[in-house]
Motif scaffolding. Sequence first.
Motif, mmCIF file in Angstrom:
data_model
loop_
_atom_site.group_PDB
_atom_site.id
_atom_site.type_symbol
_atom_site.label_atom_id
_atom_site.label_comp_id
_atom_site.label_asym_id
_atom_site.label_seq_id
_atom_site.Cartn_x
_atom_site.Cartn_y
_atom_site.Cartn_z
ATOM 1 N N LYS A 127 0.808 -1.213 0.000
ATOM 2 C CA LYS A 127 0.000 0.000 0.000
ATOM 3 C C LYS A 127 0.844 1.265 0.000
ATOM 4 C CE LYS A 127 -4.072 -2.027 2.251
ATOM 5 N NZ LYS A 127 -5.003 -1.954 3.401
ATOM 6 N N ALA A 128 0.174 2.352 -0.401
ATOM 7 C CA ALA A 128 0.758 3.694 -0.406
ATOM 8 C C ALA A 128 2.048 3.690 -1.225
ATOM 9 C CB ALA A 128 0.969 4.192 1.010
ATOM 10 N N ASP A 129 3.128 4.249 -0.668
ATOM 11 C CA ASP A 129 4.353 4.366 -1.470
ATOM 12 C C ASP A 129 5.241 3.126 -1.395
ATOM 13 O OD1 ASP A 129 5.268 4.644 1.107
ATOM 14 O OD2 ASP A 129 6.262 6.578 0.791
ATOM 15 N N ARG A 130 4.724 2.030 -0.880
ATOM 16 C CA ARG A 130 5.473 0.778 -0.981
ATOM 17 C C ARG A 130 5.509 0.276 -2.419
ATOM 18 N NH1 ARG A 130 4.128 -3.903 2.984
ATOM 19 N NH2 ARG A 130 6.167 -4.603 2.145
ATOM 20 N N LEU A 131 4.592 0.793 -3.273
ATOM 21 C CA LEU A 131 4.600 0.460 -4.689
ATOM 22 C C LEU A 131 3.938 1.607 -5.445
ATOM 23 C CD1 LEU A 131 5.324 -1.806 -6.753
ATOM 24 C CD2 LEU A 131 2.940 -2.544 -6.583
ATOM 25 N N ILE A 132 4.688 2.219 -6.389
ATOM 26 C CA ILE A 132 4.116 3.347 -7.132
ATOM 27 C C ILE A 132 4.119 3.099 -8.644
ATOM 28 C CG2 ILE A 132 4.729 5.011 -5.340
ATOM 29 C CD1 ILE A 132 7.016 5.962 -7.205
ATOM 30 N N GLY A 133 4.551 1.936 -9.064
ATOM 31 C CA GLY A 133 4.525 1.649 -10.489
ATOM 32 C C GLY A 133 4.587 0.166 -10.773
ATOM 33 N N VAL A 134 3.805 -0.269 -11.768
ATOM 34 C CA VAL A 134 3.798 -1.668 -12.206
ATOM 35 C C VAL A 134 3.997 -1.688 -13.713
ATOM 36 C CG1 VAL A 134 2.346 -3.707 -12.578
ATOM 37 C CG2 VAL A 134 2.380 -2.591 -10.341
ATOM 38 N N GLY A 135 4.918 -2.510 -14.176
ATOM 39 C CA GLY A 135 5.112 -2.721 -15.608
ATOM 40 C C GLY A 135 4.813 -4.162 -15.965
ATOM 41 N N VAL A 136 4.171 -4.356 -17.106
ATOM 42 C CA VAL A 136 3.874 -5.709 -17.595
ATOM 43 C C VAL A 136 4.437 -5.842 -18.996
ATOM 44 C CG1 VAL A 136 2.100 -7.411 -18.128
ATOM 45 C CG2 VAL A 136 1.759 -5.820 -16.213
ATOM 46 N N VAL A 137 5.327 -6.809 -19.171
ATOM 47 C CA VAL A 137 5.942 -7.056 -20.474
ATOM 48 C C VAL A 137 5.221 -8.227 -21.137
ATOM 49 C CG1 VAL A 137 8.066 -7.621 -21.696
ATOM 50 C CG2 VAL A 137 8.174 -6.242 -19.609
ATOM 51 N N SER A 138 4.529 -7.959 -22.239
ATOM 52 C CA SER A 138 3.765 -8.921 -23.041
ATOM 53 C C SER A 138 2.354 -9.107 -22.495
ATOM 54 C CB SER A 138 4.453 -10.286 -23.143
ATOM 55 O OG SER A 138 3.970 -11.190 -22.188
ATOM 56 N N VAL A 139 1.503 -9.698 -23.325
ATOM 57 C CA VAL A 139 0.103 -9.914 -22.949
ATOM 58 C C VAL A 139 -0.087 -11.208 -22.173
ATOM 59 C CG1 VAL A 139 -0.833 -8.517 -24.826
ATOM 60 C CG2 VAL A 139 -0.362 -10.946 -25.223
ATOM 61 N N GLY A 140 0.986 -11.944 -21.918
ATOM 62 C CA GLY A 140 0.925 -13.085 -21.006
ATOM 63 C C GLY A 140 0.217 -14.310 -21.524
ATOM 64 N N LEU A 141 0.240 -14.550 -22.830
ATOM 65 C CA LEU A 141 -0.425 -15.744 -23.353
ATOM 66 C C LEU A 141 0.196 -17.003 -22.761
ATOM 67 C CD1 LEU A 141 -0.684 -14.877 -27.161
ATOM 68 C CD2 LEU A 141 -2.436 -14.588 -25.402
ATOM 69 N N PRO A 142 -0.629 -17.981 -22.370
ATOM 70 C CA PRO A 142 -0.077 -19.244 -21.876
ATOM 71 C C PRO A 142 0.761 -19.926 -22.949
ATOM 72 C CG PRO A 142 -2.445 -19.086 -21.420
ATOM 73 C CD PRO A 142 -2.098 -17.971 -22.355
ATOM 74 N N GLY A 143 1.720 -20.718 -22.520
ATOM 75 C CA GLY A 143 2.523 -21.470 -23.471
ATOM 76 C C GLY A 143 1.678 -22.482 -24.231
ATOM 77 N N ILE A 144 2.038 -22.715 -25.476
ATOM 78 C CA ILE A 144 1.295 -23.676 -26.295
ATOM 79 C C ILE A 144 1.509 -25.082 -25.755
ATOM 80 C CG2 ILE A 144 1.092 -24.687 -28.598
ATOM 81 C CD1 ILE A 144 1.944 -22.001 -29.748
ATOM 82 N N ASN A 145 0.412 -25.790 -25.519
ATOM 83 C CA ASN A 145 0.497 -27.169 -25.052
ATOM 84 C C ASN A 145 -0.763 -27.909 -25.478
ATOM 85 O OD1 ASN A 145 -1.546 -27.063 -22.716
ATOM 86 N ND2 ASN A 145 -0.163 -25.351 -22.232
#
Length: 237
Positions: A127-145
């Motif tokens: 909470k609060a300033d313990r976290l001020i930004g989140v980045g996500v790299v890619s749309v997170g598609l599950p691996g093909i199986n």
Amino acid sequence: MTLPDSLAYQLTSPFKPQHQAIFVTNYIQTTYKQRDANLANILLAIKTLVDGKTGNYLIFLPSYHYLLDVSQAFAMAYPHLKTVVQQAQMAEADRAAFLANFAPNPDSTLVGFALLGGIFAEGIDLKADRLIGVGVVSVGLPGINTETDLLRDYFDQQSHQGFAFAYQLPGLNNVFQAAGRLIRGSKDVGIILLMDQRFSSPRYTHLYPQHWQHFQRLYRPEQLTSAVHNFWHPEVS
């Protein structure tokens, strides 16, 4: 996106939309074939995010191999920035130690790297300033199986939306969970950075909740620099 006989109910966010900026880097591609070519832009985008304000940040990646590649490259490119990286196997004490790095009132910037859909992508409250930004790299598609392909084939027969139900929606739900680590209280403020041009395509944007509808598409690194600065310093924008 629902089946005809399903029930859907959506609650509005209790938090002010202006407390959370959502930026989509339309110039970054993270499909498997494009990852190496886009690594420099990913590193610069993360650096631009954390340069906006001193504080704690979490960057999520869809696989552990990719997480190691990006976190190691970032540490080499910007050795003056403190980083912490989720390990493949972490006991309870290791998890607690990882989260303890995200201390309140930080006087220096911390960049954490974690697995999308993993132990730090849900069920944690920074909470609060313990976290001020989140980045996500890619749309997170599950691996093909085979199992997921069977699920895709089933929904293709039912609704012709097999890819959406088997791959797209599970990945996007993981993105929503990771992004949800940012705003945990009415006074929390921060930035969500979505690093993949697919996040701005109609296939994804029509699934965004109402409090994500103010997202901004950015087409050049300089636009991201300005957007981050203007969010944290609106009085001088």
